[in-house]
Design an enzyme around this catalytic site. Sequence first.
Site, PDB file in Angstrom:
ATOM      1  NE  ARG A 150      37.474  35.165  33.632  1.00 18.72           N
ATOM      2  CZ  ARG A 150      38.250  34.404  32.495  1.00 18.72           C
ATOM      3  NH1 ARG A 150      38.001  34.795  31.417  1.00 18.72           N
ATOM      4  NH2 ARG A 150      39.500  34.625  33.531  1.00 18.72           N
ATOM      5  CB  SER A 188      41.023  41.069  32.693  1.00 21.50           C
ATOM      6  OG  SER A 188      42.830  41.752  31.934  1.00 21.50           O
ATOM      7  CB  CYS A 237      43.064  38.081  28.120  1.00 16.77           C
ATOM      8  SG  CYS A 237      43.247  38.201  29.434  1.00 16.77           S
TER       9      CYS A 237
END
Length: 204
Positions: free
Chosen positions: A66, A133, A164
């Site tokens: 991702r 998230s 993140c």
Amino acid sequence: MNIKKLGKADYAPTFEAMKTFNAARTPDTEDEIWLVEHPPVFTQGLAGKPEHLLLRSDIPVVQIDRGGQITYHGPGQVVAYTMIDFKRRHVSVRKIVSALENAVIATLAEYGIPSAADPDRPGVYVGERKIASLGLRIKNGAVYHGLALNVDMDLSPFRQINPCGYAGMEMTQIADYVQPCPAWDEVADKLAAHLTRELDFQAA
């Protein structure tokens, strides 16, 4: 939209199942949402920088496909994987991201928790604290991966990373605002209902 509740499942085989599902898609494959709860794991996105892992521990780090940097999944978190054919739905990936964020915001509103998205930082926030998230993979005209909503979990592993990629990012969860905290299944069901509504795009 096909909703599948996987319950507790290890991360690695779930990740492989997502990739297999996406690779086998046909124009007629129904979109799916998988709801799952993972054992403790850090996942590092394609652009992930090793310096965002601040402290090594016995929690495994899995490299995945991702976008984004490192995040944490663990018990007490509702993870929703969204396998969406965005070309067939004639929508942009940005619109799908907004739909995911709006579904989390609507879910939290049912518990009286005011939250908002941030145009500069994917995810959902209660004030400056991050409660959900997001991260997606785009391939073959579809997206997979999805979102993680913190419900009632040990947040301390987030202190082992820059969540993140943001140094000092403070995390929060539903249990910080609602007592007794709603059960995982209840939150997962509410989130799935809002995701189904938000992702019900009409073809152009």
